[in-house]
Write an enzyme that holds these catalytic residues in place. Structure first.
Site, short mmCIF file in Angstrom:
data_model
loop_
_atom_site.label_atom_id
_atom_site.label_comp_id
_atom_site.label_asym_id
_atom_site.label_seq_id
_atom_site.Cartn_x
_atom_site.Cartn_y
_atom_site.Cartn_z
N TYR A 19 3.72 0.17 14.92
CA TYR A 19 3.42 0.71 13.59
C TYR A 19 2.33 1.78 13.69
O TYR A 19 2.47 2.89 13.19
CB TYR A 19 2.95 -0.41 12.63
CG TYR A 19 2.28 0.16 11.41
CD1 TYR A 19 3.03 0.78 10.42
CD2 TYR A 19 0.88 0.14 11.26
CE1 TYR A 19 2.41 1.36 9.31
CE2 TYR A 19 0.27 0.72 10.16
CZ TYR A 19 1.03 1.32 9.19
OH TYR A 19 0.42 1.90 8.10
N SER B 168 -3.43 6.43 8.54
CA SER B 168 -4.17 5.17 8.55
C SER B 168 -5.35 5.23 9.51
O SER B 168 -5.29 5.91 10.54
CB SER B 168 -3.21 4.07 8.98
OG SER B 168 -3.89 2.89 9.31
N LYS C 178 2.19 6.21 13.05
CA LYS C 178 1.24 7.05 12.28
C LYS C 178 0.71 8.18 13.16
O LYS C 178 0.59 9.31 12.72
CB LYS C 178 0.09 6.20 11.72
CG LYS C 178 0.53 5.22 10.64
CD LYS C 178 1.12 5.92 9.43
CE LYS C 178 1.72 4.98 8.43
NZ LYS C 178 2.55 5.62 7.41
P1 NAD Z 1 4.63 -0.53 0.51
O1 NAD Z 1 5.53 -1.23 1.48
O2 NAD Z 1 4.18 -1.26 -0.68
O3 NAD Z 1 5.33 0.82 0.03
C1 NAD Z 1 6.18 1.57 0.85
C2 NAD Z 1 7.47 1.81 0.08
O4 NAD Z 1 8.35 2.61 0.86
C3 NAD Z 1 8.21 0.52 -0.26
O5 NAD Z 1 8.44 0.49 -1.65
C4 NAD Z 1 9.51 0.62 0.51
O6 NAD Z 1 10.59 0.03 -0.19
C5 NAD Z 1 9.68 2.11 0.68
N1 NAD Z 1 10.43 2.54 1.88
C6 NAD Z 1 10.22 2.17 3.17
N2 NAD Z 1 11.09 2.81 3.97
C7 NAD Z 1 11.87 3.60 3.17
C8 NAD Z 1 12.94 4.50 3.41
N3 NAD Z 1 13.40 4.70 4.65
N4 NAD Z 1 13.50 5.14 2.36
C9 NAD Z 1 13.04 4.94 1.11
N5 NAD Z 1 12.03 4.11 0.81
C10 NAD Z 1 11.44 3.44 1.84
O7 NAD Z 1 3.39 0.01 1.36
P2 NAD Z 1 2.00 0.63 0.86
O8 NAD Z 1 0.94 -0.35 1.16
O9 NAD Z 1 2.12 1.17 -0.50
O10 NAD Z 1 1.83 1.80 1.90
C11 NAD Z 1 2.21 3.13 1.61
C12 NAD Z 1 1.96 4.00 2.83
O11 NAD Z 1 0.59 3.93 3.19
C13 NAD Z 1 2.73 3.58 4.06
O12 NAD Z 1 3.13 4.74 4.76
C14 NAD Z 1 1.72 2.81 4.87
O13 NAD Z 1 2.00 2.83 6.24
C15 NAD Z 1 0.45 3.57 4.55
N6 NAD Z 1 -0.78 2.80 4.72
C16 NAD Z 1 -0.91 1.61 4.07
C17 NAD Z 1 -2.06 0.85 4.23
C18 NAD Z 1 -2.21 -0.48 3.57
O14 NAD Z 1 -3.06 -1.26 4.00
N7 NAD Z 1 -1.45 -0.81 2.53
C19 NAD Z 1 -3.09 1.34 5.03
C20 NAD Z 1 -2.94 2.58 5.66
C21 NAD Z 1 -1.77 3.30 5.50
C1 WQD Z 2 -8.70 -7.49 7.50
C2 WQD Z 2 -9.67 -8.47 8.15
C3 WQD Z 2 -8.67 -9.86 9.85
C4 WQD Z 2 -5.98 -12.04 7.21
C5 WQD Z 2 -4.22 -3.79 8.83
C6 WQD Z 2 -3.39 -2.92 9.72
C7 WQD Z 2 -3.84 -1.51 9.65
C8 WQD Z 2 -3.95 -1.00 8.23
C9 WQD Z 2 -4.69 -1.95 7.35
C10 WQD Z 2 -1.99 0.23 7.60
C11 WQD Z 2 -9.48 -8.58 9.66
C12 WQD Z 2 -9.13 -10.70 8.69
C13 WQD Z 2 -6.94 -11.17 7.70
C14 WQD Z 2 -6.25 -13.44 7.23
C15 WQD Z 2 -8.41 -12.98 8.19
N1 WQD Z 2 -2.67 -0.84 7.60
N2 WQD Z 2 -8.12 -11.63 8.18
N3 WQD Z 2 -7.47 -13.85 7.71
O1 WQD Z 2 -6.63 -5.80 10.23
O2 WQD Z 2 -7.87 -3.99 9.04
O3 WQD Z 2 -5.51 -3.75 9.32
O4 WQD Z 2 -4.18 -3.27 7.50
O5 WQD Z 2 -2.10 1.24 8.19
O6 WQD Z 2 -2.94 -0.76 10.39
O7 WQD Z 2 -3.50 -3.39 11.06
O8 WQD Z 2 -6.39 -5.51 7.72
O9 WQD Z 2 -6.13 -7.07 5.85
O10 WQD Z 2 -4.92 -7.56 8.02
O11 WQD Z 2 -7.39 -7.79 7.93
O12 WQD Z 2 -9.47 -13.40 8.63
O13 WQD Z 2 -5.43 -14.26 6.84
O14 WQD Z 2 -9.39 -9.77 7.64
O15 WQD Z 2 -8.91 -10.50 11.05
O16 WQD Z 2 -10.74 -8.74 10.22
P1 WQD Z 2 -6.64 -4.81 9.16
P2 WQD Z 2 -6.11 -7.01 7.33
#
Ligand code: NAD
Ligand code: WQD
Length: 346
Positions: A151, A126, A155
């Site tokens: 969290y 991330s 990562k």
């Molecule tokens: P998500 O929660 O939709 O998907 C994650 C899945 O993993 C879920 O279906 C959950 O049930 C499963 N899971 C969690 N722990 C588990 C375990 N111990 N065993 C088996 N299954 C398990 O999340 P996502 O948004 O699809 O994110 C996927 C990956 O990307 C995550 O590692 C997340 O940290 C990373 N990521 C997400 C974002 C974002 O904004 N969505 C941003 C950066 C990184």
């Molecule tokens: C985006 C922008 C908020 C909600 C998070 C995690 C980060 C990564 C991505 C996984 C920000 C603003 C949000 C609301 C708002 N995930 N906001 N009102 O903050 O970039 O990051 O998701 O790795 O680790 O921290 O994403 O979608 O929460 O917010 O104004 O109700 O929207 O302040 O500027 P963010 P976000």
């Protein structure tokens, strides 16, 4: 072509990646414990691709169960490891839950890979590892900053675990993909993000407000040092993000890596403010978003966007979709979900 284990494959990014993998002729096996997703996501994947991926429900922190899985599926070529908990706020409240889940599952998989001859892993990292960078856009060389949440720390530690593990010499390869802010859904509207409870992320909050589930969107701060005062992020379409995983998996399977461990930023390269999200959403959907400006959210950074040059050049990958397309797909999914899936529950 190859058999790919997609952990977390019923989740948001995993399900979109499963669709792309199947579309490219890969065989997909999904492992998910459904802690943050639903089994019926498999129906959506099947409806889109015509193929229902194999699915096993278990917790990847269960070492014996994970080992049994690899004994059964002896022909896994590579893993895309999405499974993790991802709520920043919850991780502050329950840090051990996050450290245990996100780190133990990773270590179980690395052990199993070595033992069972799996070639490599693509890991979901991330942009959170950069904190508030000094220079924008942010490249992969930017210093990693002390994580603001458990969290985020999982990562950083996960990346270190993978790197150290590979340094110790197993004939394995790995790629960490540092996602910026994934948004949107499959253009069919059949799969998408399923936030449980009140969404933490901006776009699900916008779509839920637009559809009337939430009274108003709170804009967290309009006094940042940005052109319109609201915070800036790099929002990329989840389908573009999914496609990057196919390229990364091919790079591993075709042994095209420059080093056995590589890291790539995945973003559009464009910074977008919260107000821009609201206005673009209103423009493409024709639906008004009721919002109010409130104070800043603790721990939020002011602005970040990716320098995706390395991924563009080395992977030949580029985020192609426009912000409008991404927001429209999120809206289509919100409507489909409320219409079909909620009714199906009744
Ligand atoms: P998500 O929660 O939709 O998907 C994650 C899945 O993993 C879920 O279906 C959950 O049930 C499963 N899971 C969690 N722990 C588990 C375990 N111990 N065993 C088996 N299954 C398990 O999340 P996502 O948004 O699809 O994110 C996927 C990956 O990307 C995550 O590692 C997340 O940290 C990373 N990521 C997400 C974002 C974002 O904004 N969505 C941003 C950066 C990184
Ligand atoms: C985006 C922008 C908020 C909600 C998070 C995690 C980060 C990564 C991505 C996984 C920000 C603003 C949000 C609301 C708002 N995930 N906001 N009102 O903050 O970039 O990051 O998701 O790795 O680790 O921290 O994403 O979608 O929460 O917010 O104004 O109700 O929207 O302040 O500027 P963010 P976000």
């Amino acid at each position: 072509m190859g058999k790919i284990l997609v952990t977390g494959g019923t989740g948001y990014i995993g399900s979109h990646t499963a669709v792309e993998l199947i579309g490219q002729g890969f065989e997909v096996v999904i492992v998910d414990n459904l802690s943050n997703s639903q089994e019926r996501t498999l129906d959506g994947i099947e409806e889109i691709t015509g193929v229902r991926p194999l699915f096993e429900r278990f917790d990847l922190c269960d070492t014996e169960r994970t080992e049994a899985f690899f004994q059964k599926h002896t022909d896994i070529d590579a893993i895309i490891h999405f499974a993790a908990y991802k709520s920043v706020g919850e991780s502050v409240q329950e840090p051990l839950k996050y450290y245990r889940n996100n780190l133990v599952s990773l270590m179980n998989l690395l052990d199993a890979m070595k033992k069972h001859g799996v070639q490599g892993m693509v890991f979901s990292s991330s942009c959170t590892v950069y904190g508030q960078p000094d220079e924008l856009p942010v490249t992969e060389q930017a210093p990693i900053q002390k994580a603001v949440s458990p969290y985020g720390n999982t990562k950083q530690i996960s990346e270190e675990i993978i790197e150290d593990f590979l340094k110790a010499g197993p004939a394995l390869n790995a790629i960490s993909l540092r996602y910026f802010n994934p948004i949107g859904a499959h253009p069919t509207g059949l799969i998408g993000e399923l936030p449980l409870g009140v969404p933490e992320n901006l776009v699900p909050y916008v779509t839920q407000t637009a559809i009337g589930i939430r009274k108003e969107l709170k804009v967290f701060g309009d006094d940042y040092d940005t052109p319109d005062g609201s915070a800036i992020r790099d929002y990329l379409h989840v389908v573009d993000l999914a496609k990057a995983h196919i390229v990364a998996i091919r790079r591993i399977l075709e042994r095209k890596q420059k080093k056995n461990y590589e890291v790539f930023n995945l973003g559009t390269g464009r910074g977008v403010s919260v107000f821009e999200i609201i206005h673009t959403f209103e423009e493409v959907t024709g639906v008004k978003v009721n919002y109010v400006v409130t104070g800043r959210r603790p721990g939020d950074i002011e602005k970040i966007w990716a320098d995706p040059t390395y991924a563009n050049k080395e992977l030949g990958w580029k985020a192609e979709s426009t912000l409008g397309e991404a927001l429209l797909s999120a809206w289509k999914w919100e409507q489909y979900y409320r219409d079909h899936l909620e009714k199906a529950k009744q």
